[in-house]
Scaffold this motif. Sequence first.
Motif, PDB file in Angstrom:
ATOM      1  N   PRO A  11     -12.154  17.216  74.365  1.00  0.00           N
ATOM      2  CA  PRO A  11     -13.530  16.817  73.522  1.00  0.00           C
ATOM      3  C   PRO A  11     -14.093  18.104  72.804  1.00  0.00           C
ATOM      4  CG  PRO A  11     -14.270  17.137  75.923  1.00  0.00           C
ATOM      5  CD  PRO A  11     -12.582  17.187  75.991  1.00  0.00           C
ATOM      6  N   ARG A  12     -14.401  17.611  71.533  1.00  0.00           N
ATOM      7  CA  ARG A  12     -14.905  18.791  70.878  1.00  0.00           C
ATOM      8  C   ARG A  12     -16.353  18.717  70.585  1.00  0.00           C
ATOM      9  NH1 ARG A  12     -11.721  17.478  65.675  1.00  0.00           N
ATOM     10  NH2 ARG A  12     -10.997  15.634  66.737  1.00  0.00           N
ATOM     11  N   GLU A  13     -17.079  19.689  70.629  1.00  0.00           N
ATOM     12  CA  GLU A  13     -18.547  19.847  70.374  1.00  0.00           C
ATOM     13  C   GLU A  13     -18.719  19.689  68.878  1.00  0.00           C
ATOM     14  OE1 GLU A  13     -18.704  23.321  73.867  1.00  0.00           O
ATOM     15  OE2 GLU A  13     -19.548  23.444  71.939  1.00  0.00           O
ATOM     16  N   GLY A  14     -19.820  19.143  68.656  1.00  0.00           N
ATOM     17  CA  GLY A  14     -20.502  19.173  67.298  1.00  0.00           C
ATOM     18  C   GLY A  14     -20.386  17.953  66.653  1.00  0.00           C
ATOM     19  N   PRO A  15     -20.650  17.705  65.565  1.00  0.00           N
ATOM     20  CA  PRO A  15     -20.805  16.251  64.820  1.00  0.00           C
ATOM     21  C   PRO A  15     -19.161  16.148  64.505  1.00  0.00           C
ATOM     22  CG  PRO A  15     -21.386  17.995  63.226  1.00  0.00           C
ATOM     23  CD  PRO A  15     -21.513  18.603  64.815  1.00  0.00           C
ATOM     24  N   SER A  16     -18.891  14.838  64.209  1.00  0.00           N
ATOM     25  CA  SER A  16     -17.555  14.386  63.933  1.00  0.00           C
ATOM     26  C   SER A  16     -17.133  15.242  62.492  1.00  0.00           C
ATOM     27  CB  SER A  16     -17.348  12.979  63.793  1.00  0.00           C
ATOM     28  OG  SER A  16     -18.192  12.376  62.651  1.00  0.00           O
ATOM     29  N   MET A  17     -17.979  15.608  61.564  1.00  0.00           N
ATOM     30  CA  MET A  17     -17.592  16.148  60.265  1.00  0.00           C
ATOM     31  C   MET A  17     -18.140  17.406  60.058  1.00  0.00           C
ATOM     32  SD  MET A  17     -15.826  15.021  57.665  1.00  0.00           S
ATOM     33  CE  MET A  17     -15.696  15.234  56.004  1.00  0.00           C
ATOM     34  N   PRO A  18     -17.233  18.394  60.590  1.00  0.00           N
ATOM     35  CA  PRO A  18     -17.999  19.826  60.558  1.00  0.00           C
ATOM     36  C   PRO A  18     -18.735  20.181  59.317  1.00  0.00           C
ATOM     37  CG  PRO A  18     -15.814  19.706  61.524  1.00  0.00           C
ATOM     38  CD  PRO A  18     -16.150  18.396  61.227  1.00  0.00           C
ATOM     39  N   GLY A  19     -18.005  19.587  58.062  1.00  0.00           N
ATOM     40  CA  GLY A  19     -18.636  20.016  56.720  1.00  0.00           C
ATOM     41  C   GLY A  19     -19.975  19.331  56.638  1.00  0.00           C
ATOM     42  N   GLU A  20     -20.472  18.542  57.521  1.00  0.00           N
ATOM     43  CA  GLU A  20     -21.823  18.133  57.315  1.00  0.00           C
ATOM     44  C   GLU A  20     -22.778  19.057  57.798  1.00  0.00           C
ATOM     45  OE1 GLU A  20     -20.599  13.602  57.374  1.00  0.00           O
ATOM     46  OE2 GLU A  20     -21.860  14.396  59.059  1.00  0.00           O
ATOM     47  N   CYS A  21     -22.405  20.075  58.752  1.00  0.00           N
ATOM     48  CA  CYS A  21     -23.419  21.082  59.282  1.00  0.00           C
ATOM     49  C   CYS A  21     -24.072  21.899  58.184  1.00  0.00           C
ATOM     50  CB  CYS A  21     -22.639  21.987  60.303  1.00  0.00           C
ATOM     51  SG  CYS A  21     -21.638  21.319  61.670  1.00  0.00           S
ATOM     52  N   PRO A  22     -25.350  22.135  58.367  1.00  0.00           N
ATOM     53  CA  PRO A  22     -26.003  22.898  57.446  1.00  0.00           C
ATOM     54  C   PRO A  22     -25.339  24.366  57.272  1.00  0.00           C
ATOM     55  CG  PRO A  22     -27.329  22.624  59.615  1.00  0.00           C
ATOM     56  CD  PRO A  22     -26.311  21.795  59.720  1.00  0.00           C
ATOM     57  N   SER A  23     -25.753  24.842  56.326  1.00  0.00           N
ATOM     58  CA  SER A  23     -24.875  26.321  56.137  1.00  0.00           C
ATOM     59  C   SER A  23     -25.231  27.364  57.112  1.00  0.00           C
ATOM     60  CB  SER A  23     -25.447  26.738  54.725  1.00  0.00           C
ATOM     61  OG  SER A  23     -26.704  27.223  54.526  1.00  0.00           O
ATOM     62  N   SER A  24     -26.554  27.302  57.755  1.00  0.00           N
ATOM     63  CA  SER A  24     -26.553  27.984  58.846  1.00  0.00           C
ATOM     64  C   SER A  24     -25.918  27.778  60.158  1.00  0.00           C
ATOM     65  CB  SER A  24     -28.310  28.228  59.224  1.00  0.00           C
ATOM     66  OG  SER A  24     -28.619  26.777  59.750  1.00  0.00           O
ATOM     67  N   ASP A  25     -25.275  26.819  60.327  1.00  0.00           N
ATOM     68  CA  ASP A  25     -24.428  26.516  61.273  1.00  0.00           C
ATOM     69  C   ASP A  25     -22.941  26.815  61.035  1.00  0.00           C
ATOM     70  OD1 ASP A  25     -26.526  25.860  62.777  1.00  0.00           O
ATOM     71  OD2 ASP A  25     -26.347  23.799  62.403  1.00  0.00           O
ATOM     72  N   LEU A  26     -22.617  27.285  59.827  1.00  0.00           N
ATOM     73  CA  LEU A  26     -21.366  27.218  59.494  1.00  0.00           C
ATOM     74  C   LEU A  26     -20.573  28.396  60.215  1.00  0.00           C
ATOM     75  CD1 LEU A  26     -18.988  26.486  57.397  1.00  0.00           C
ATOM     76  CD2 LEU A  26     -19.955  28.445  55.800  1.00  0.00           C
ATOM     77  N   GLY A  27     -21.066  29.312  60.510  1.00  0.00           N
ATOM     78  CA  GLY A  27     -20.351  30.264  61.414  1.00  0.00           C
ATOM     79  C   GLY A  27     -20.350  29.949  62.814  1.00  0.00           C
ATOM     80  N   GLN A  28     -20.982  28.963  63.345  1.00  0.00           N
ATOM     81  CA  GLN A  28     -20.897  28.564  64.667  1.00  0.00           C
ATOM     82  C   GLN A  28     -19.710  27.381  64.574  1.00  0.00           C
ATOM     83  OE1 GLN A  28     -24.152  26.486  66.216  1.00  0.00           O
ATOM     84  NE2 GLN A  28     -23.431  25.801  68.073  1.00  0.00           N
ATOM     85  N   THR A  29     -19.612  26.580  63.716  1.00  0.00           N
ATOM     86  CA  THR A  29     -18.399  25.555  63.435  1.00  0.00           C
ATOM     87  C   THR A  29     -17.228  26.439  63.161  1.00  0.00           C
ATOM     88  OG1 THR A  29     -20.201  24.253  62.195  1.00  0.00           O
ATOM     89  CG2 THR A  29     -17.817  23.712  61.977  1.00  0.00           C
ATOM     90  N   LEU A  30     -17.375  27.608  62.742  1.00  0.00           N
ATOM     91  CA  LEU A  30     -16.025  28.287  62.626  1.00  0.00           C
ATOM     92  C   LEU A  30     -15.677  28.844  63.690  1.00  0.00           C
ATOM     93  CD1 LEU A  30     -16.451  29.949  58.987  1.00  0.00           C
ATOM     94  CD2 LEU A  30     -14.917  28.336  59.477  1.00  0.00           C
ATOM     95  N   SER A  31     -16.513  29.297  64.775  1.00  0.00           N
ATOM     96  CA  SER A  31     -16.214  29.845  65.910  1.00  0.00           C
ATOM     97  C   SER A  31     -15.626  28.532  66.840  1.00  0.00           C
ATOM     98  CB  SER A  31     -17.639  30.356  66.483  1.00  0.00           C
ATOM     99  OG  SER A  31     -18.017  31.521  65.713  1.00  0.00           O
TER     100      SER A  31
END
Length: 460
Positions: A11-31
């Motif tokens: 299973p993967r965390e976060g929304p199904s579309m990482p690009g939809e994350c707000p910019s403040s969450d970009l670093g977390q999504t990349l992590s």
Amino acid sequence: MERDGSPESPPREGPSMPGECPSSDLGQTLSQILHHLTGQESRRGKTRNAALQDLSALLEATECDQLFEGSDTSLGGVPGVLGKVTTALEKYAAPPKEEQGRGDGYSAVAEKAAAVGLLFIKLLRKVEAAKKSLVGLAWKRGLRHWAGPIYMFAITHSVQQPWTRPRSQDVAREVLTLLLHVAECGSVAGFLHGENEDEKGRFAEIMGLLQPDLNKESWKNNPATKHVFSWTLQQVTRPWLNQHLERILPPSLLISDDYQTENKVLGVHCLHHIVLNVPAADLLQYNRAQVLYHALFNHLYTPEHYLIQAVLLCLLDLFPVLEKGLHWKGGAARPTTHCDEVLQLILTHMEPEHRILLRRTYARNLPAFVKRISCRLVVLLKALLKLICDVARDSSLTPEPVKSALLEEATDCLLLLDCCSQGQVKGLLVKIPQSCEDSKVVECVRKVQQVSEGAPYSGT
């Protein structure tokens, strides 16, 4: 985003579309993507494939300026995390050990390389767009985190190798071209040493990235490492190379000391490039030139003609460095030089050699030793004349036939030296018969002078 429907897929965390994350969450999504590329579960191919898909979607959906948020912070912000991602991608696409990658294994590497290369192209396109929209040099600070791994990827896959295929080569070449364009560099050399005096260049960074894989225990773990090192080294010339000597000399010696002839030749080419592009003063410091000489000299005992050819070419350029401070004044026996040692070994090996290619290699390089004769003419002439005088005046119990044979051989050497120097010896000897009272010495000198300029020499 397309998800993996396999039950083995973690299973993967976060929304199904990482690009939809707000910019403040970009670093977390990349992590999270980095974790999927490097964590324990990354050994599953589907997990990594999903991570590549996530990253592709993220790059497409993210505004270019968001990729540079926090680039001026101590941790590097988003560019810092993305730098770790690019490093993981470069390692993911790297070829395995040779024994693990032959056949279908290398085909799989080429497929990975093509996929990773397309991601790097997307990222570099974002940098290109950011240069037009960002104020200041945030894009340069961001590129600093990514340029090294992307460069190593491009050099690993852009030329024909066992692990590359036409498709992966084309993608890697496009990555390199785009990287140079984005970095505003006109060539790979400019990228490495800097386009101007104020710019540092990235050669030290690339060598730092290669360093962990260039020690005795690890340099064969990745078959591309030696090629990336060699190719990169040979792009940097004077006057930039000498400042990196401590980093480039040990790996070059290590590669040249391998048991495989292919690696020996590659290492010798690296050493030759160093000899040609590092000042003699730096090579003589800390006895480096002597270390180089002994490493090269030992290769002259091997039977591979293409290795011998590479070694002799390197030695011929090393001799002037080694003999820079040697001056013989004729007061004692002339010391044997490194050039003398090599020439003697070549002649010794060549005489009984029955392998045609190796014999031709020896013969092909002999003229180079002869053409260096002119700068040693006076030294050699002094040595021969001193020998003739010592033998002629010898009052010991040495039998006369022995003395006569020595004088004859020394005279033959004078004649050979005269041939090699286009008749210069005759001119230097012209006054000796008028001032010398020893009849044996005068006789030897006159034999040399009596040989006509155009007559072929028939001595031993």
